[in-house]
Design an enzyme around this catalytic site. Structure first.
Site, PDB file in Angstrom:
ATOM      1  N   ARG A 212       0.896  -1.132   0.000  1.00 10.69           N
ATOM      2  CA  ARG A 212      -0.205  -0.039  -0.050  1.00 10.69           C
ATOM      3  C   ARG A 212       0.684   1.321   0.074  1.00 10.69           C
ATOM      4  NH1 ARG A 212      -4.043  -3.302   3.226  1.00 10.69           N
ATOM      5  NH2 ARG A 212      -2.921  -3.205   4.848  1.00 10.69           N
ATOM      6  N   ASP A 250     -16.119  -3.632  -4.795  1.00 10.91           N
ATOM      7  CA  ASP A 250     -16.300  -4.767  -4.240  1.00 10.91           C
ATOM      8  C   ASP A 250     -17.662  -5.273  -4.533  1.00 10.91           C
ATOM      9  OD1 ASP A 250     -14.193  -6.227  -1.980  1.00 10.91           O
ATOM     10  OD2 ASP A 250     -16.276  -6.903  -2.039  1.00 10.91           O
ATOM     11  N   SER A 251     -17.862  -6.708  -4.655  1.00  6.32           N
ATOM     12  CA  SER A 251     -19.085  -7.135  -4.670  1.00  6.32           C
ATOM     13  C   SER A 251     -19.882  -7.221  -3.401  1.00  6.32           C
ATOM     14  CB  SER A 251     -19.000  -8.753  -5.299  1.00  6.32           C
ATOM     15  OG  SER A 251     -18.263  -9.447  -4.461  1.00  6.32           O
ATOM     16  N   ASP A 297      -6.496  -6.903  -6.392  1.00  6.00           N
ATOM     17  CA  ASP A 297      -6.199  -8.068  -5.205  1.00  6.00           C
ATOM     18  C   ASP A 297      -7.252  -8.825  -4.811  1.00  6.00           C
ATOM     19  OD1 ASP A 297      -4.625  -8.947  -2.920  1.00  6.00           O
ATOM     20  OD2 ASP A 297      -5.298  -6.918  -1.814  1.00  6.00           O
ATOM     21  N   CYS A 337      -2.858 -14.295  -3.425  1.00  8.78           N
ATOM     22  CA  CYS A 337      -2.709 -14.478  -2.061  1.00  8.78           C
ATOM     23  C   CYS A 337      -2.994 -16.132  -1.768  1.00  8.78           C
ATOM     24  CB  CYS A 337      -3.333 -13.776  -1.100  1.00  8.78           C
ATOM     25  SG  CYS A 337      -5.287 -14.031  -1.377  1.00  8.78           S
TER      26      CYS A 337
END
Length: 393
Positions: A212, A250-251, A297, A337
């Site tokens: 970040r 975002d969902s 991400d 990830c």
């Protein structure tokens, strides 16, 4: 003191190299009465002690706590936790006024397999990923309180979703110590609401802190898209980096709510930010050549090895969209990830995506997890976070 598990001939070789797992197929026999979560001694086929650890039903049968024949007692827990804290202090992460958000214990990376502890100000969120760590949670919490001293007022135990459901432990999330906790923590001088009650992982993705910060340095004057924003970490850093505009997608409606809260906590009333609750692929399809900087991400596409092939297809498909939609001369931050996806797996998926999108791409940075998520040199599986920063012509 502890019951014994006996290995088949030759199956001690990985333990001689200090790998912290004993697989079920390596076991010849066990003492009677061993129950899941119990501490056991591991004995070679020649009758020699080689390790002590937690027994669990499943592929990984023993998670090694020590290669010395020691008691797993209060002194042991305090010693391991003290070692973890000293390392974080040594690298400037703990006891840092500008940053009270960090991972104190990272499983095998801190020689405490099955245990994760994240610190948010005066609250530690403790998570067990093995039955043994769940069984020993109170001893660990007591040692944690002793080692952290005045740094800590609350310990929240959050393991409902991380323990094997077949173990039927009846575990519940809740405070072991304290309970009146301020849920605002500071990361590199920025404030974040931490939802350790209902949030993913321990409430925040601590592992992206340094990435970040890197994004902040690239954000000046740019239009930024933070895809799969969750709590809006990358968005807040982009705002501080003087981005022209920042869009968070975002969902999950809850994620959008958290993102807006965190942006307002640091930049109240700032019109540069807007958040959208929408599917990632649909959003990218509808917004072509709009962004100078895109962050991809996503959550883990592969939780286990059987899902690897489909995961790599997913990473390729997502990055094709990113390459197609980013402006010429744009910068793409892209991550995986998934522990079962290796660096080479991920890089090949991204290379394939670049070729399919027909864009010229250069690697600016190869990213990984930060120092408070250390990798045990004998346990390379601990390297789970992979990232690339790419310049897209």
């Amino acid at each position: 003191m502890y019951k014994n598990i006996y290995l088949k001939r030759g199956k001690e070789e990985s333990l001689k190299r200090f790998h912290p797992w004993v697989f079920s197929g390596a076991i010849a026999k066990m003492d009677e009465g061993i129950v899941e979560g119990e501490i056991v001694r591991v004995i070679t086929s020649t009758g020699d002690f080689i390790a002590v650890g937690h027994y669990q039903i499943g592929s990984i049968a023993v998670r090694v706590l020590s290669f010395h024949d020691v008691a797993i007692d209060d002194e042991f827990w305090c010693s391991r936790l003290d070692s973890a804290l000293k390392m974080r202090i040594a690298v400037g992460i703990a006891d840092n006024a500008a940053n009270n958000t960090y991972r104190l214990v990272h499983g095998e990376g801190d020689n405490l397999p099955g245990l994760v502890i994240d610190c948010y100000g005066e609250t530690a969120v403790m998570q067990a990923h093995s039955v043994g760590m769940h069984v020993n949670r109170m001893e660990v919490a007591q040692a944690l309180s002793r080692v952290m001293g005045d740094r800590l007022k609350n310990i929240y135990y959050k393991s409902e979703t991380t323990l094997p459901f077949k173990a039927d432990l009846g575990q519940e999330n809740g405070f072991i110590l304290g309970g009146d906790a301020d849920n605002v923590a500071v990361e590199n001088g920025l404030k974040f609401h931490i939802d350790w009650l209902r949030g993913q992982k321990t409430g925040f993705f601590v592992d992206q802190r340094e990435n970040r910060s890197l994004l902040e340095h690239y954000a000046k004057g740019k239009s930024v898209l933070n895809m799969f924003c969750y709590t809006g970490g990358f968005s807040v850093y982009a705002m501080r980096g003087d981005a022209k505009l920042v869009h968070s997608v975002d969902s999950s409606a809850k994620a959008i709510e958290l993102t807006n809260e965190n942006v307002n906590l640091n930049f109240p009333g700032d019109s540069r930010h807007e958040a959208f609750c929408e599917d990632a692929f649909k959003y990218l399809d509808d917004h072509d050549q709009q962004y100078d900087l895109i962050v991809l991400d996503p959550p883990a596409f592969a939780k286990h090895r059987a899902a690897l092939r489909n995961a790599l297809k997913g990473y390729t498909r997502l990055n094709v969209k990113g390459f197609q939609r980013i402006k010429h001369g744009g910068i793409l931050f892209t991550f995986s990830c998934s522990q079962v996806v290796t660096k080479d797996n991920f890089r090949n998926a991204v290379f394939t995506a670049a070729a399919q999108a027909g864009r010229k791409v250069r690697i600016l940075h190869q990213l990984h997890q930060p120092a408070d998520h250390p990798i045990n040199i004998y346990h390379p599986e601990g390297e789970y976070l992979k990232g690339l920063v790419l310049y897209v012509e």
